[in-house]
Design a protein around this motif. Structure first.
Motif, short mmCIF file in Angstrom:
data_model
loop_
_atom_site.label_atom_id
_atom_site.label_comp_id
_atom_site.label_asym_id
_atom_site.label_seq_id
_atom_site.Cartn_x
_atom_site.Cartn_y
_atom_site.Cartn_z
N ALA A 178 14.46 -12.84 7.40
CA ALA A 178 15.41 -12.77 6.28
C ALA A 178 14.90 -11.85 5.18
CB ALA A 178 15.66 -14.18 5.72
N ARG A 179 13.62 -11.96 4.86
CA ARG A 179 13.06 -11.10 3.80
C ARG A 179 13.09 -9.62 4.17
NH1 ARG A 179 7.66 -13.95 1.27
NH2 ARG A 179 8.66 -15.89 0.64
N GLN A 180 12.98 -9.33 5.47
CA GLN A 180 12.95 -7.94 5.92
C GLN A 180 14.32 -7.43 6.36
OE1 GLN A 180 10.24 -6.23 5.34
NE2 GLN A 180 9.29 -8.13 4.64
N GLY A 181 15.34 -8.28 6.29
CA GLY A 181 16.68 -7.88 6.73
C GLY A 181 16.76 -7.73 8.24
N HIS A 221 17.00 -9.59 12.26
CA HIS A 221 17.52 -10.71 13.03
C HIS A 221 16.31 -11.41 13.66
CE1 HIS A 221 19.47 -12.80 16.37
NE2 HIS A 221 20.57 -12.74 15.64
N PRO A 222 16.37 -12.73 13.88
CA PRO A 222 15.24 -13.40 14.54
C PRO A 222 14.87 -12.76 15.89
CG PRO A 222 16.68 -15.04 13.57
CD PRO A 222 17.38 -13.69 13.40
N THR A 223 15.84 -12.21 16.60
CA THR A 223 15.53 -11.53 17.86
C THR A 223 14.69 -10.28 17.61
OG1 THR A 223 17.56 -12.37 18.86
CG2 THR A 223 16.53 -10.49 19.95
N ASP A 224 14.89 -9.62 16.48
CA ASP A 224 14.07 -8.46 16.13
C ASP A 224 12.61 -8.87 16.00
OD1 ASP A 224 16.50 -7.09 15.94
OD2 ASP A 224 16.53 -7.15 13.74
N VAL A 225 12.39 -10.01 15.37
CA VAL A 225 11.02 -10.50 15.18
C VAL A 225 10.40 -10.85 16.52
CG1 VAL A 225 9.58 -12.28 14.09
CG2 VAL A 225 11.53 -11.30 12.85
N ARG A 226 11.17 -11.52 17.39
CA ARG A 226 10.65 -11.85 18.72
C ARG A 226 10.33 -10.58 19.50
NH1 ARG A 226 14.35 -16.07 18.06
NH2 ARG A 226 16.01 -15.02 19.16
N ALA A 227 11.16 -9.56 19.35
CA ALA A 227 10.90 -8.29 20.04
C ALA A 227 9.60 -7.67 19.54
CB ALA A 227 12.06 -7.32 19.81
N LEU A 228 9.39 -7.68 18.25
CA LEU A 228 8.15 -7.12 17.69
C LEU A 228 6.93 -7.90 18.19
CD1 LEU A 228 9.35 -6.38 14.06
CD2 LEU A 228 8.74 -4.68 15.81
N ILE A 229 7.05 -9.21 18.27
CA ILE A 229 5.94 -10.04 18.77
C ILE A 229 5.64 -9.67 20.22
CG2 ILE A 229 5.26 -12.39 19.41
CD1 ILE A 229 6.83 -13.29 16.85
N THR A 276 1.08 -8.64 6.04
CA THR A 276 1.32 -9.02 4.65
C THR A 276 1.93 -10.42 4.59
OG1 THR A 276 1.60 -6.73 3.97
CG2 THR A 276 2.58 -8.40 2.54
N PHE A 277 2.86 -10.69 5.50
CA PHE A 277 3.55 -11.99 5.47
C PHE A 277 2.76 -13.07 6.21
CE2 PHE A 277 6.50 -15.21 6.95
CZ PHE A 277 7.21 -15.49 5.80
N PHE A 278 2.34 -12.78 7.45
CA PHE A 278 1.71 -13.80 8.29
C PHE A 278 0.19 -13.87 8.14
CE2 PHE A 278 5.67 -12.85 10.61
CZ PHE A 278 6.18 -14.13 10.72
N GLY A 279 -0.40 -12.87 7.51
CA GLY A 279 -1.86 -12.83 7.39
C GLY A 279 -2.48 -14.09 6.80
N PRO A 280 -1.94 -14.60 5.69
CA PRO A 280 -2.53 -15.82 5.13
C PRO A 280 -2.49 -17.01 6.10
CG PRO A 280 -1.17 -14.73 3.49
CD PRO A 280 -0.92 -14.02 4.79
N VAL A 281 -1.39 -17.17 6.81
CA VAL A 281 -1.28 -18.27 7.77
C VAL A 281 -2.26 -18.05 8.92
CG1 VAL A 281 0.25 -19.42 9.43
CG2 VAL A 281 1.10 -18.78 7.18
N ILE A 282 -2.32 -16.81 9.42
CA ILE A 282 -3.25 -16.51 10.50
C ILE A 282 -4.68 -16.80 10.04
CG2 ILE A 282 -4.23 -14.64 11.90
CD1 ILE A 282 -1.34 -13.43 11.94
N GLY A 283 -5.00 -16.42 8.82
CA GLY A 283 -6.32 -16.69 8.28
C GLY A 283 -6.64 -18.18 8.26
N GLU A 284 -5.67 -18.99 7.86
CA GLU A 284 -5.88 -20.44 7.83
C GLU A 284 -6.04 -21.01 9.23
OE1 GLU A 284 -3.50 -22.88 5.25
OE2 GLU A 284 -3.18 -21.21 3.87
#
Length: 151
Positions: free
Chosen positions: A30-33, A35-43, A110-118
């Motif tokens: 949502a923050r990057q404009g 679709h959730p499928t876009d994020v899954r594709a990038l992963i 930038t977004f997931f780094g803090p969670v990955i760090g934890e």
């Protein structure tokens, strides 16, 4: 099944973690404009790069269960946003390979780094044998969900 069994407790905990990761992914999208499928594709594309898998549009479509037209629209959108690039396979110039652009990697960190760090910090609190047990468990869960998806 016994809802109070230790195994069912793991199922519920794994489901809760999955929901939290899904919510994080949706917030990132949502923050990057996107679709959730876009994020899954990038992963999938990042995982392919990490494992040395040649990621073609056909391969990506198979991972996401998209038809050819849907995959083309997805790749076009990600390319337009500067997150993915198409390149030629040096072994077979007719084949198109997909690669994640540095911009996408930077946005993700930038977004997931803090969670990955934890998560990494939490894992560092376990002994190697314990981590191997967790790794075997998660690998088994991943394989079983993959089998369920292909039915």
């Amino acid at each position: 099944m016994d809802e109070q069994s230790p195994a069912m407790g793991l199922v519920h905990l794994l489901r809760a973690v999955t929901v939290e990761f899904d919510l994080l992914g949706a917030e990132f999208a949502a923050r990057q404009g996107l679709h959730p499928t876009d994020v899954r594709a990038l992963i999938h594309l990042l995982d392919a790069a990490r494992t040395g898998t040649r990621a073609t549009p056909g391969w990506l479509g198979g991972q996401l269960r998209l038809n050819s037209a849907g995959t083309t629209a997805l790749v076009d959108r990600l390319e337009r946003l500067g997150l993915v690039r198409r390149g030629k396979d040096t072994a077979d110039r007719r084949r198109v390979l997909l690669e994640v652009e540095e911009k996408a990697t930077e946005l993700g960190w930038t977004f997931f780094g803090p969670v990955i760090g934890e998560v990494v910090a939490a894992a560092e609190g376990f002994e190697e044998g314990e981590l191997e047990t967790v790794r075997r468990f998660l690998t088994s869960v991943l394989e079983s969900t993959g089998r369920a998806r292909s039915v």
